[in-house]
Motif scaffolding. Structure first.
Motif, PDB file in Angstrom:
ATOM      1  N   GLY A 114      20.777 -21.095  49.218  1.00 22.64           N
ATOM      2  CA  GLY A 114      20.690 -21.287  50.656  1.00 22.64           C
ATOM      3  C   GLY A 114      20.474 -22.756  50.992  1.00 22.64           C
ATOM      4  N   LYS A 115      20.312 -23.017  52.275  1.00 26.49           N
ATOM      5  CA  LYS A 115      20.187 -24.396  52.735  1.00 26.49           C
ATOM      6  C   LYS A 115      18.746 -24.893  52.707  1.00 26.49           C
ATOM      7  CE  LYS A 115      21.597 -27.253  56.701  1.00 26.49           C
ATOM      8  NZ  LYS A 115      22.229 -27.234  58.054  1.00 26.49           N
ATOM      9  N   PHE A 116      17.786 -23.996  52.968  1.00 30.26           N
ATOM     10  CA  PHE A 116      16.404 -24.435  53.133  1.00 30.26           C
ATOM     11  C   PHE A 116      15.415 -23.780  52.169  1.00 30.26           C
ATOM     12  CE2 PHE A 116      18.242 -24.709  57.521  1.00 30.26           C
ATOM     13  CZ  PHE A 116      18.222 -26.098  57.623  1.00 30.26           C
ATOM     14  N   GLN A 117      15.811 -22.802  51.396  1.00 36.06           N
ATOM     15  CA  GLN A 117      14.846 -22.031  50.617  1.00 36.06           C
ATOM     16  C   GLN A 117      14.098 -22.891  49.604  1.00 36.06           C
ATOM     17  OE1 GLN A 117      15.657 -19.241  47.272  1.00 36.06           O
ATOM     18  NE2 GLN A 117      15.342 -17.702  48.843  1.00 36.06           N
ATOM     19  N   ASN A 118      12.790 -22.745  49.592  1.00 37.68           N
ATOM     20  CA  ASN A 118      11.923 -23.429  48.642  1.00 37.68           C
ATOM     21  C   ASN A 118      11.002 -22.413  47.971  1.00 37.68           C
ATOM     22  OD1 ASN A 118      11.624 -26.738  48.783  1.00 37.68           O
ATOM     23  ND2 ASN A 118      12.638 -25.859  50.564  1.00 37.68           N
ATOM     24  N   ALA A 119      10.738 -22.638  46.694  1.00 40.33           N
ATOM     25  CA  ALA A 119       9.758 -21.836  45.969  1.00 40.33           C
ATOM     26  C   ALA A 119       8.400 -22.505  46.120  1.00 40.33           C
ATOM     27  CB  ALA A 119      10.132 -21.722  44.514  1.00 40.33           C
ATOM     28  N   VAL A 120       7.388 -21.715  46.413  1.00 39.63           N
ATOM     29  CA  VAL A 120       6.037 -22.235  46.631  1.00 39.63           C
ATOM     30  C   VAL A 120       5.111 -21.665  45.566  1.00 39.63           C
ATOM     31  CG1 VAL A 120       4.101 -22.383  48.236  1.00 39.63           C
ATOM     32  CG2 VAL A 120       6.456 -22.340  49.115  1.00 39.63           C
ATOM     33  N   GLN A 121       4.366 -22.532  44.915  1.00 45.95           N
ATOM     34  CA  GLN A 121       3.352 -22.089  43.966  1.00 45.95           C
ATOM     35  C   GLN A 121       2.013 -22.642  44.400  1.00 45.95           C
ATOM     36  OE1 GLN A 121       3.925 -23.125  39.851  1.00 45.95           O
ATOM     37  NE2 GLN A 121       1.913 -22.379  39.253  1.00 45.95           N
ATOM     38  N   ALA A 122       1.046 -21.758  44.562  1.00 49.02           N
ATOM     39  CA  ALA A 122      -0.322 -22.147  44.902  1.00 49.02           C
ATOM     40  C   ALA A 122      -1.239 -21.455  43.899  1.00 49.02           C
ATOM     41  CB  ALA A 122      -0.674 -21.739  46.329  1.00 49.02           C
ATOM     42  N   GLY A 123      -1.738 -22.206  42.934  1.00 47.37           N
ATOM     43  CA  GLY A 123      -2.483 -21.578  41.857  1.00 47.37           C
ATOM     44  C   GLY A 123      -1.548 -20.687  41.064  1.00 47.37           C
ATOM     45  N   GLY A 124      -1.892 -19.403  40.965  1.00 50.78           N
ATOM     46  CA  GLY A 124      -1.020 -18.454  40.287  1.00 50.78           C
ATOM     47  C   GLY A 124      -0.173 -17.648  41.239  1.00 50.78           C
ATOM     48  N   HIS A 125      -0.194 -18.005  42.514  1.00 45.73           N
ATOM     49  CA  HIS A 125       0.533 -17.246  43.534  1.00 45.73           C
ATOM     50  C   HIS A 125       1.894 -17.878  43.803  1.00 45.73           C
ATOM     51  CE1 HIS A 125      -3.207 -15.132  44.237  1.00 45.73           C
ATOM     52  NE2 HIS A 125      -3.805 -16.302  44.343  1.00 45.73           N
ATOM     53  N   ARG A 126       2.905 -17.039  43.984  1.00 51.78           N
ATOM     54  CA  ARG A 126       4.263 -17.516  44.192  1.00 51.78           C
ATOM     55  C   ARG A 126       4.884 -16.825  45.394  1.00 51.78           C
ATOM     56  NH1 ARG A 126       6.140 -19.818  39.288  1.00 51.78           N
ATOM     57  NH2 ARG A 126       4.625 -19.618  37.614  1.00 51.78           N
TER      58      ARG A 126
ATOM     59  N   GLU B  40      17.655 -17.028  59.702  1.00 49.38           N
ATOM     60  CA  GLU B  40      19.116 -17.077  59.617  1.00 49.38           C
ATOM     61  C   GLU B  40      19.713 -17.778  60.830  1.00 49.38           C
ATOM     62  OE1 GLU B  40      20.556 -13.150  59.052  1.00 49.38           O
ATOM     63  OE2 GLU B  40      19.712 -12.929  57.029  1.00 49.38           O
ATOM     64  N   SER B  41      19.026 -17.687  61.971  1.00 46.98           N
ATOM     65  CA  SER B  41      19.553 -18.269  63.215  1.00 46.98           C
ATOM     66  C   SER B  41      19.700 -19.791  63.137  1.00 46.98           C
ATOM     67  CB  SER B  41      18.646 -17.902  64.392  1.00 46.98           C
ATOM     68  OG  SER B  41      17.320 -18.379  64.178  1.00 46.98           O
TER      69      SER B  41
ATOM     70  N   LEU C 227      17.957 -18.415  54.914  1.00 49.64           N
ATOM     71  CA  LEU C 227      18.150 -17.069  54.374  1.00 49.64           C
ATOM     72  C   LEU C 227      17.105 -16.090  54.891  1.00 49.64           C
ATOM     73  CD1 LEU C 227      18.844 -18.000  50.631  1.00 49.64           C
ATOM     74  CD2 LEU C 227      20.528 -17.398  52.378  1.00 49.64           C
ATOM     75  N   ASP C 228      16.100 -16.606  55.603  1.00 53.32           N
ATOM     76  CA  ASP C 228      14.994 -15.780  56.104  1.00 53.32           C
ATOM     77  C   ASP C 228      14.301 -15.038  54.959  1.00 53.32           C
ATOM     78  OD1 ASP C 228      13.338 -14.925  58.115  1.00 53.32           O
ATOM     79  OD2 ASP C 228      14.502 -13.130  58.567  1.00 53.32           O
ATOM     80  N   SER C 229      14.158 -15.723  53.816  1.00 53.59           N
ATOM     81  CA  SER C 229      13.549 -15.095  52.639  1.00 53.59           C
ATOM     82  C   SER C 229      12.048 -15.335  52.543  1.00 53.59           C
ATOM     83  CB  SER C 229      14.217 -15.625  51.366  1.00 53.59           C
ATOM     84  OG  SER C 229      14.086 -17.037  51.289  1.00 53.59           O
TER      85      SER C 229
END
Length: 408
Positions: A275-287, A294-295, A299-301
Motif C-alpha cells: 500500500g501507499k501508507f501502511q507502516n508496521a508498529v512495534q512497541a515493546g513486544g506489541h505489534r 481507503e478514502s 489500505l485502512d489496515s
C-alpha cells in the motif's frame, strides 16, 4: 501487508526456478512458516497476503511460493501434479533450512492444505500444521473439471476452464491425484493440527473438515470461519484466520523461542512496502499497523496517526481515572472514553483563551466524552472532569512538546 517482504527465487523439484515471497517480522522471527496456495492460485492471492501479514505481525516469518508453472514460477503447469507440488514444498523447506530456519509451521489453503498434510511427515522440524478449506480427498479437485475429465481420460489431455482461466491438464495429473490418500497421511501425522473451514464453503464442503478432523489424532483443533467463502475474499475473514493460526501456534513454540526483536524502550515504525501508507508498529513486544483510510489512498489496515493520538488520550484518561478511584477507594463503574479529533479555526474554539482565539490559523481540537457505568453524582462528575485534565497525555497535548530528529 507484511512487515518486510523479500522476493526470493530457488530451484523447485524439476530444476525450474520458483518464485516466492518471504514476509518477515520487524525484528527477530519467533519461527518460520511455509504457506501452500490453493489449486491454480498463486502466492499473491489476497487471502495469502493477509494471512502472512497477520503472522508476520506476531513475529512469525512466512514463505509463500508459486508452485511450478504457476504465478511467477518457471516450468510447465501441464507437467505438474499433486506429487510435484509436494516436491516443491520440500524444496522450499530445504531452502529455508539452509538460508534462514527450517519451517516450524505448515499452512495450506484448499488443495495446498492437502499438500501440507501429505508432506508434514517429511519435514522433521515442523511442529504444527494448519489447513484452510482443505479437501479430505485430493481427487476432490477433479470435480472442477466437469465434462473435460472424460476428454482427458479418452485423449490423454484437455484444456480445462478453471475460474475463467484455461489450463492444459494431462492424464498423469488425474492418475496422480487419485493415487493419494490424504486421510491416511492425517492419521500418521502425529503433529498438532488446526483445521479452519467455512460452513458455507461451496467449493470444498464442510464435510471435508469433519473427515480430516476425525482422521487426525490429538492434539487437534477446529475453527469455523462462519460466513467466509472458499477463497476468503473478505479481508476480515483472512485476517481472522491469520490471527487464529498465530495464537494457536504460540503454544507449540518453545518457551525460549525469540519473541520478535525483544523488549525495546521506544516505538519503532517501519514501512511495510504494502500500500501507499501502511507502516508496521512495534512497541515493546506489541505489534500493529498504522495506515490511512481507503478514502485517502490507504489500505485502512490500522489506525491513522491522529487515531493513535486519540487512542493515547482515551487510554490515559481511563487509566488516570482508575488510579484516582483506587486511591480514593471509590466504587467507580467501568470507564469508557470516546475521543474524536478535528481541526477548527482558533476563533471558533470555545475552550480557548481570548489570546488563543486571536490566532488566525487552525488548531487541533480533541473532544473527549467519558462514560461511567452506574450512578454518578454531580459532584463526582465535576471531579472526574478535573482528574481527567491531569492525565499525562492530556497535559502533553496541551503543552508545546519539543522533538529532536536524527537521520541515520
Amino acid at each position: 501487508m507484511a512487515f518486510n517482504t523479500q522476493r526470493l527465487q530457488f530451484s523447485g523439484h524439476s530444476g525450474a526456478t520458483l518464485s516466492a515471497r518471504l514476509d518477515l517480522p520487524n525484528g527477530q522471527s519467533r519461527a518460520y512458516a511455509l504457506f501452500a496456495h490453493c489449486f491454480t492460485c498463486s502466492k499473491d492471492l489476497a487471502a495469502a497476503r493477509r494471512i502472512a501479514a497477520e503472522l508476520a505481525r506476531e513475529g512469525i516469518a512466512v514463505l509463500r511460493l508459486d508452485f511450478t508453472g504457476l504465478g511467477s514460477s518457471e516450468g510447465e503447469f501441464a507437467s505438474t501434479n499433486f506429487s510435484s507440488n509436494i516436491a516443491d514444498l520440500l524444496s522450499a523447506a530445504d531452502y529455508l533450512r539452509h538460508h534462514y530456519q527450517a519451517p516450524a509451521l505448515l499452512i495450506g489453503h484448499s488443495l495446498g492444505g492437502a499438500a501440507v498434510l501429505a508432506v508434514a511427515g517429511d519435514i522433521p522440524e515442523v511442529r504444527a500444521v494448519a489447513t484452510i478449506g482443505a479437501p479430505a480427498d485430493v481427487g476432490h479437485v477433479l470435480k472442477n473439471f466437469g465434462a473435460s475429465l472424460e476428454e482427458i481420460e479418452k485423449n490423454g489431455e484437455a484444456d480445462v476452464d478453471l475460474a475463467g482461466r484455461t489450463f492444459l491438464i494431462r492424464k498423469q495429473f488425474v492418475e496422480d491425484t487419485r493415487a493419494h490418500r490424504i486421510k491416511d497421511a492425517v492419521g500418521r501425522l502425529r503433529k498438532p493440527l488446526l483445521v479452519l473451514h467455512a460452513p458455507l464453503d461451496h467449493t470444498v464442503g464442510i464435510e471435508n473438515a469433519t473427515e480430516i478432523f476425525v482422521a487426525a489424532r490429538h492434539p487437534k483443533s477446529f475453527i469455523s470461519l462462519d460466513k467466509a467463502d472458499h477463497l476468503l475474499t473478505d479481508p476480515e475473514d483472512a485476517a481472522f484466520a491469520g490471527r487464529i493460526i498465530s495464537e494457536w501456534l504460540t503454544r507449540y513454540l518453545d518457551a525460549d523461542t525469540p519473541q520478535g526483536a525483544g523488549p525495546i524502550e521506544h516505538v519503532r515504525v517501519r514501512e511495510t512496502g504494502e500500500g501507499k501508507f501502511q507502516n508496521a508498529v512495534q512497541a515493546g513486544g506489541h505489534r500493529l499497523f498504522a495506515d490511512e483510510p481507503e478514502s485517502v489512498g490507504g489500505l485502512d489496515s490500522g489506525p491513522s496517526p491522529y487515531d493513535f493520538l486519540a487512542i493515547a488520550l482515551g487510554a490515559c484518561t481511563s487509566m488516570t481515572l482508575r488510579l484516582y478511584a483506587g486511591h480514593k477507594q471509590l466504587k467507580l463503574g467501568r470507564i469508557g472514553v470516546d475521543v474524536s479529533h478535528t481541526k477548527i479555526h482558533a476563533k471558533d474554539c470555545e475552550e480557548c483563551t481570548e489570546t488563543e482565539r486571536g490566532d488566525s490559523g487552525k488548531i487541533d481540537r480533541f473532544e473527549r466524552v467519558i462514560s461511567i457505568e452506574g450512578e454518578v453524582s454531580e459532584e463526582l462528575r465535576e471531579k472526574i472532569v478535573e482528574i481527567a485534565g491531569k492525565c499525562p497525555v492530556h497535559r502533553t497535548l496541551e503543552t508545546v512538546a519539543k522533538i529532536k530528529t536524527v537521520v541515520k
